[in-house]
Scaffold this motif. Structure first.
Motif, PDB file in Angstrom:
ATOM      1  N   ALA A 196      24.921 -32.252   9.343  1.00  9.63           N
ATOM      2  CA  ALA A 196      25.557 -32.856  10.507  1.00  9.63           C
ATOM      3  C   ALA A 196      26.177 -31.788  11.398  1.00  9.63           C
ATOM      4  O   ALA A 196      26.880 -30.894  10.908  1.00  9.63           O
ATOM      5  N   ARG A 197      25.923 -31.882  12.689  1.00  6.76           N
ATOM      6  CA  ARG A 197      26.550 -30.971  13.643  1.00  6.76           C
ATOM      7  C   ARG A 197      28.025 -31.312  13.843  1.00  6.76           C
ATOM      8  O   ARG A 197      28.839 -30.465  14.240  1.00  6.76           O
ATOM      9  N   ARG A 220      35.609 -34.839  -2.140  1.00 11.36           N
ATOM     10  CA  ARG A 220      35.492 -33.448  -2.593  1.00 11.36           C
ATOM     11  C   ARG A 220      34.029 -33.036  -2.760  1.00 11.36           C
ATOM     12  O   ARG A 220      33.674 -31.890  -2.495  1.00 11.36           O
ATOM     13  N   GLU A 221      33.170 -33.976  -3.164  1.00 13.84           N
ATOM     14  CA  GLU A 221      31.746 -33.668  -3.247  1.00 13.84           C
ATOM     15  C   GLU A 221      31.165 -33.402  -1.855  1.00 13.84           C
ATOM     16  O   GLU A 221      30.375 -32.469  -1.661  1.00 13.84           O
ATOM     17  N   LEU A 222      31.549 -34.212  -0.900  1.00 13.51           N
ATOM     18  CA  LEU A 222      31.112 -33.996   0.483  1.00 13.51           C
ATOM     19  C   LEU A 222      31.617 -32.654   1.006  1.00 13.51           C
ATOM     20  O   LEU A 222      30.872 -31.891   1.643  1.00 13.51           O
ATOM     21  N   ALA A 223      32.881 -32.362   0.742  1.00 14.85           N
ATOM     22  CA  ALA A 223      33.469 -31.105   1.204  1.00 14.85           C
ATOM     23  C   ALA A 223      32.758 -29.911   0.575  1.00 14.85           C
ATOM     24  O   ALA A 223      32.532 -28.884   1.242  1.00 14.85           O
ATOM     25  N   ALA A 224      32.382 -30.031  -0.694  1.00 13.75           N
ATOM     26  CA  ALA A 224      31.686 -28.925  -1.366  1.00 13.75           C
ATOM     27  C   ALA A 224      30.346 -28.642  -0.699  1.00 13.75           C
ATOM     28  O   ALA A 224      29.948 -27.473  -0.557  1.00 13.75           O
ATOM     29  N   ARG A 225      29.645 -29.677  -0.275  1.00 16.06           N
ATOM     30  CA  ARG A 225      28.374 -29.480   0.414  1.00 16.06           C
ATOM     31  C   ARG A 225      28.593 -28.761   1.748  1.00 16.06           C
ATOM     32  O   ARG A 225      27.820 -27.878   2.132  1.00 16.06           O
ATOM     33  N   ARG A 226      29.645 -29.147   2.455  1.00 15.77           N
ATOM     34  CA  ARG A 226      29.948 -28.500   3.735  1.00 15.77           C
ATOM     35  C   ARG A 226      30.344 -27.037   3.525  1.00 15.77           C
ATOM     36  O   ARG A 226      29.885 -26.144   4.252  1.00 15.77           O
ATOM     37  N   HIS A 227      31.197 -26.807   2.539  1.00 17.65           N
ATOM     38  CA  HIS A 227      31.640 -25.433   2.270  1.00 17.65           C
ATOM     39  C   HIS A 227      30.466 -24.542   1.879  1.00 17.65           C
ATOM     40  O   HIS A 227      30.380 -23.386   2.321  1.00 17.65           O
ATOM     41  N   ALA A 228      29.564 -25.072   1.054  1.00 18.55           N
ATOM     42  CA  ALA A 228      28.414 -24.276   0.610  1.00 18.55           C
ATOM     43  C   ALA A 228      27.515 -23.883   1.780  1.00 18.55           C
ATOM     44  O   ALA A 228      26.859 -22.833   1.746  1.00 18.55           O
ATOM     45  N   ALA A 229      27.510 -24.725   2.827  1.00 15.71           N
ATOM     46  CA  ALA A 229      26.699 -24.437   4.008  1.00 15.71           C
ATOM     47  C   ALA A 229      27.464 -23.643   5.061  1.00 15.71           C
ATOM     48  O   ALA A 229      26.904 -23.297   6.108  1.00 15.71           O
ATOM     49  N   GLY A 230      28.743 -23.370   4.796  1.00 25.62           N
ATOM     50  CA  GLY A 230      29.547 -22.593   5.741  1.00 25.62           C
ATOM     51  C   GLY A 230      29.929 -23.350   6.996  1.00 25.62           C
ATOM     52  O   GLY A 230      30.124 -22.740   8.055  1.00 25.62           O
TER      53      GLY A 230
END
Length: 295
Positions: A196-197, A220-230
């Protein structure tokens, strides 16, 4: 602030609240599985100078009667309407199943600039209620995109609630059991928020206080995906809040004879206040309107 209210009748039922001054940002306001048009919540945004659109996204004319294979294009059409009324920046606010819809729309629609997901899930779930054919079984996806159902996690129909007295039921255990039963389907059903942009704001009651589903774990699972993608993401939580955060001016959520939502009224209000302030901050830079006190 003068607000003009427009009834919206196509392609869905709803209300468009338009401030007298030209807004720089607009917000699509989505309910959860209640299916109601969130008129009061939309008005809170309009009072802050934002264009606000609240829609009925299932159960209305031409829509599936339940949350079953609801086209995500339903929400893209809402983005189109806000753009047509002059909103240069688009936010989407959803709670529970509405948060699921908002996150998925942002994954597929790059014109969404901000998602505020209240009590979110990190994956696509099966239908809640019947589809256009009037049937709620077999399990089907809650959502489609371009005519194709999204991968989903079915519900485990063998689950039984702990409450057997006819009172409100906590259904969190149903989701947790379904995850164990259909563990092989979790990865395919994950919401790919890293694509998502939009900026993402996740709001969840902490720990076991959300009695509907484990929204903090999902956040937290959603946040982890975002963090992993920077890519950026924010999580807002409180220990004493449940499934229904309440924004300033909304008052306490009405009690339910059907479901337990968890949390306390004060905790829900404090979580809503913290999320509200952040949400306005994220919308306002493009809107260029002054902050007015919440009611």
């Amino acid at each position: 602030m003068e607000i003009v209210e427009h009834a919206v009748t196509a392609p869905w039922e709803g209300v468009l609240l338009e401030p007298a001054e030209s807004p720089g940002a607009g917000v699509v306001v989505l309910s959860g599985s209640s299916g109601r048009v969130e008129r009061q919540r939309a008005r809170l945004f309009a009072e802050q100078g934002f264009l606000a659109l609240a829609i009925r996204w299932f159960g209305g004319p031409g829509q599936p009667p339940g949350i079953c294979e609801v086209p995500l294009e339903t929400f893209v059409a809402a983005v189109d309407l806000l753009r047509a009324h002059g909103a240069a920046r688009i936010g989407m606010l959803g709670v529970s199943k509405g948060a699921e819809a908002a996150l998925l729309t942002a994954v597929h629609e790059p014109r969404v600039d901000l998602v505020a997901a209240l009590s979110p899930t990190s994956r696509v779930w099966s239908n809640v209620g019947p589809g256009a054919d009037g049937r709620d079984r077999p399990h089907r996806s809650s959502w489609t995109w371009r005519g194709r159902p999204l991968p989903f996690v079915p519900g485990d129909d063998t689950w039984q609630p702990a409450e057997q007295d006819g009172g409100p039921v906590a259904i969190r255990g149903w989701y947790e059991r379904s995850e164990r039963t259909f563990a092989a389907r979790l990865d395919a059903a994950a919401i790919a928020v890293e694509k998502a942009r939009a900026d993402i704001l996740l709001v969840a009651g902490a720990g076991a206080d959300d009695a509907m589903w484990p929204s903090l774990r999902y956040a937290r699972e959603l946040a982890a995906r975002r963090h992993a993608a920077g890519v950026p993401v924010e999580v807002v939580t409180r220990e004493d809040a449940g499934h229904r955060p309440r924004f300033p001016g909304e008052g306490r959520a009405a009690p339910s004879a059907e479901f337990r939502y968890g949390g306390t009224a004060d905790g829900d209000a404090r979580l809503g206040r913290a999320a509200w302030d952040l949400l306005l901050d994220r919308l306002r830079p493009a809107a260029g309107v002054p902050l007015t006190p919440a009611r």
